[in-house]
Design a protein around this motif. Structure first.
Motif, PDB file in Angstrom:
ATOM      1  N   TYR A  59       0.807  -1.221   0.000  1.00 30.44           N
ATOM      2  CA  TYR A  59       0.000   0.000   0.000  1.00 30.44           C
ATOM      3  C   TYR A  59       0.848   1.284   0.000  1.00 30.44           C
ATOM      4  N   ASP A  60       2.172   1.123   0.061  1.00 26.73           N
ATOM      5  CA  ASP A  60       3.035   2.307   0.157  1.00 26.73           C
ATOM      6  C   ASP A  60       3.761   2.624  -1.149  1.00 26.73           C
ATOM      7  N   VAL A  61       3.316   2.021  -2.253  1.00 23.43           N
ATOM      8  CA  VAL A  61       3.916   2.302  -3.561  1.00 23.43           C
ATOM      9  C   VAL A  61       2.988   3.216  -4.350  1.00 23.43           C
ATOM     10  N   LYS A  62       3.497   4.347  -4.803  1.00 19.13           N
ATOM     11  CA  LYS A  62       2.713   5.286  -5.598  1.00 19.13           C
ATOM     12  C   LYS A  62       2.762   4.885  -7.071  1.00 19.13           C
ATOM     13  N   VAL A  63       1.665   5.098  -7.762  1.00 24.65           N
ATOM     14  CA  VAL A  63       1.590   4.856  -9.202  1.00 24.65           C
ATOM     15  C   VAL A  63       1.451   6.209  -9.876  1.00 24.65           C
ATOM     16  N   GLU A  64       2.440   6.563 -10.686  1.00 24.59           N
ATOM     17  CA  GLU A  64       2.469   7.893 -11.300  1.00 24.59           C
ATOM     18  C   GLU A  64       2.609   7.802 -12.816  1.00 24.59           C
ATOM     19  N   TYR A  65       2.236   8.893 -13.466  1.00 21.22           N
ATOM     20  CA  TYR A  65       2.375   9.026 -14.916  1.00 21.22           C
ATOM     21  C   TYR A  65       3.775   9.537 -15.249  1.00 21.22           C
ATOM     22  N   VAL A  66       4.378   8.997 -16.321  1.00 20.90           N
ATOM     23  CA  VAL A  66       5.659   9.496 -16.804  1.00 20.90           C
ATOM     24  C   VAL A  66       5.550   9.681 -18.321  1.00 20.90           C
ATOM     25  N   PRO A  67       6.009  10.790 -18.867  1.00 21.50           N
ATOM     26  CA  PRO A  67       5.920  11.010 -20.322  1.00 21.50           C
ATOM     27  C   PRO A  67       6.782  10.013 -21.094  1.00 21.50           C
ATOM     28  N   GLY A  68       6.461   9.865 -22.369  1.00 20.74           N
ATOM     29  CA  GLY A  68       7.286   9.036 -23.237  1.00 20.74           C
ATOM     30  C   GLY A  68       6.613   7.731 -23.631  1.00 20.74           C
ATOM     31  N   LEU A  69       7.254   7.039 -24.567  1.00 17.36           N
ATOM     32  CA  LEU A  69       6.766   5.753 -25.057  1.00 17.36           C
ATOM     33  C   LEU A  69       7.552   4.623 -24.406  1.00 17.36           C
ATOM     34  N   LEU A  70       6.859   3.734 -23.722  1.00 17.74           N
ATOM     35  CA  LEU A  70       7.470   2.594 -23.034  1.00 17.74           C
ATOM     36  C   LEU A  70       8.601   3.031 -22.099  1.00 17.74           C
ATOM     37  N   ASP A  72       8.096   3.072 -18.938  1.00 13.98           N
ATOM     38  CA  ASP A  72       7.585   2.521 -17.682  1.00 13.98           C
ATOM     39  C   ASP A  72       8.717   1.931 -16.851  1.00 13.98           C
ATOM     40  N   HIS A  73       8.679   2.148 -15.542  1.00 13.60           N
ATOM     41  CA  HIS A  73       9.687   1.576 -14.651  1.00 13.60           C
ATOM     42  C   HIS A  73       9.237   1.676 -13.202  1.00 13.60           C
ATOM     43  N   TYR A  74       9.865   0.863 -12.369  1.00 15.03           N
ATOM     44  CA  TYR A  74       9.634   0.929 -10.928  1.00 15.03           C
ATOM     45  C   TYR A  74      10.902   1.445 -10.277  1.00 15.03           C
ATOM     46  N   ASP A  75      10.771   2.461  -9.444  1.00 17.51           N
ATOM     47  CA  ASP A  75      11.906   3.056  -8.742  1.00 17.51           C
ATOM     48  C   ASP A  75      11.890   2.578  -7.293  1.00 17.51           C
ATOM     49  N   PRO A  76      12.768   1.617  -6.947  1.00 16.75           N
ATOM     50  CA  PRO A  76      12.759   1.079  -5.580  1.00 16.75           C
ATOM     51  C   PRO A  76      13.241   2.072  -4.530  1.00 16.75           C
ATOM     52  N   ARG A  77      13.984   3.107  -4.951  1.00 13.31           N
ATOM     53  CA  ARG A  77      14.487   4.089  -3.981  1.00 13.31           C
ATOM     54  C   ARG A  77      13.349   4.865  -3.336  1.00 13.31           C
ATOM     55  N   PHE A  78      12.359   5.234  -4.139  1.00  9.89           N
ATOM     56  CA  PHE A  78      11.256   6.052  -3.648  1.00  9.89           C
ATOM     57  C   PHE A  78       9.919   5.308  -3.639  1.00  9.89           C
ATOM     58  N   LEU A  81       5.977   3.610  -8.869  1.00 14.31           N
ATOM     59  CA  LEU A  81       5.782   2.865 -10.102  1.00 14.31           C
ATOM     60  C   LEU A  81       5.310   3.858 -11.153  1.00 14.31           C
ATOM     61  N   ARG A  82       6.115   4.060 -12.176  1.00 12.38           N
ATOM     62  CA  ARG A  82       5.805   5.074 -13.187  1.00 12.38           C
ATOM     63  C   ARG A  82       5.374   4.400 -14.479  1.00 12.38           C
ATOM     64  N   LEU A  83       4.236   4.848 -15.012  1.00 11.25           N
ATOM     65  CA  LEU A  83       3.674   4.280 -16.229  1.00 11.25           C
ATOM     66  C   LEU A  83       3.591   5.330 -17.326  1.00 11.25           C
ATOM     67  N   SER A  84       3.923   4.943 -18.534  1.00  7.85           N
ATOM     68  CA  SER A  84       3.983   5.873 -19.663  1.00  7.85           C
ATOM     69  C   SER A  84       2.593   6.203 -20.206  1.00  7.85           C
ATOM     70  N   SER A  85       2.578   7.108 -21.156  1.00  5.21           N
ATOM     71  CA  SER A  85       1.306   7.602 -21.693  1.00  5.21           C
ATOM     72  C   SER A  85       0.484   6.500 -22.350  1.00  5.21           C
ATOM     73  N   VAL A  98       2.162  -4.489 -19.432  1.00  6.25           N
ATOM     74  CA  VAL A  98       3.289  -3.646 -19.031  1.00  6.25           C
ATOM     75  C   VAL A  98       3.128  -3.182 -17.583  1.00  6.25           C
ATOM     76  N   ALA A  99       1.916  -2.757 -17.222  1.00  7.32           N
ATOM     77  CA  ALA A  99       1.663  -2.286 -15.852  1.00  7.32           C
ATOM     78  C   ALA A  99       1.884  -3.402 -14.842  1.00  7.32           C
ATOM     79  N   ALA A 100       1.415  -4.610 -15.183  1.00  6.19           N
ATOM     80  CA  ALA A 100       1.589  -5.749 -14.285  1.00  6.19           C
ATOM     81  C   ALA A 100       3.064  -6.122 -14.145  1.00  6.19           C
ATOM     82  N   HIS A 101       3.820  -5.982 -15.228  1.00  2.45           N
ATOM     83  CA  HIS A 101       5.257  -6.263 -15.175  1.00  2.45           C
ATOM     84  C   HIS A 101       5.950  -5.340 -14.173  1.00  2.45           C
TER      85      HIS A 101
END
Length: 231
Positions: A59-70, A72-78, A81-85, A98-101
């Protein structure tokens, strides 16, 4: 020959280029195809990612939008979980895969998956080493007594190759978790599983290509060193 253009470089560069292009074409083709197919659940990539995270007690992982094509990535430091357009607001089969990955990476982090921890620990060293490797090798080649620079450069690049090798099981494991999570959460229908697998398998090819390219580059550096010694 070493200071300007080395024709031997083409022997390694051409296969590396073709492998990279093939992997990129495959992933973009699969993503483009399944981005046009709406999932039965109607969930967007962001909604699917949140559902998977919550289903796994995260419950402590944020899901955010990130610009660009593919991008998408998960940042373990913060724990973001960032998902592209093409994923964040899309309800396509490709977006869900992709989101599930990426959610799979968050689960790895939550469960302290050892390969992810090792890869994360290597990032600072590899970032520095990959930038310094070739300059050090080049300096070593320019000077008669430059073997120490060559050896350090080769060692640093070996760490970069090791990083790509460690990344491969991390990514494959995240894709495996993605399929299981989507099925368990009822986000995809049985008929949609094949499409999700094709998207994830195509994405996995980019990591296989990265390993192949890194090994070819290392072999080229080693060939430079061997030819120097032969001279």
């Amino acid at each position: 020959m070493f200071y300007y253009f080395d024709p031997v470089y083409l022997f390694f560069a051409i296969p590396a280029f073709l492998i990279s292009i093939f992997a990129q074409i495959r992933v973009q083709s699969a993503f483009a195809k399944y981005s046009k197919i709406r999932s039965f659940s109607g969930l967007t990539g962001a909604e699917a990612a949140k559902s998977i995270l919550w289903a796994n007690g995260i419950y402590d992982v944020k899901v955010e939008y990130v610009p660009g094509l593919l991008t998408d990535h998960y940042d373990p430091r913060f724990k973001i979980l960032r998902l592209s357009s093409g994923v964040f607001n899309s309800n396509s089969i490709a977006a869900l895969g992709v989101a599930a990955h990426e959610a799979g990476h968050a689960i790895q982090h939550y469960e302290k998956y050892p390969w992810l921890a090792l890869r994360s620990a290597m990032v600072p060293v590899v970032n520095i080493g990959s930038n310094l490797a070739f300059p050090l090798i080049l300096i070593g080649l320019l000077f008669k007594n430059g073997d120490i620079f060559i050896n350090i450069g080769i060692l640093l690049f070996c760490l970069a190759v090791l990083f790509t090798l460690i990344t491969l099981p991390v990514e494959l494991n995240a894709s495996r978790r993605a399929i299981q999570a989507l099925k368990m959460a009822g986000v995809i229908m049985p008929s949609e599983e094949q499409g999700v697998r094709k998207v994830l398998n195509a994405a996995a090819m980019t990591y296989v290509a990265a390993v192949a390219v890194a090994i070819l580059q290392l072999l080229y550096y080693l060939s430079l060193v061997q030819r120097r010694r032969d001279d």
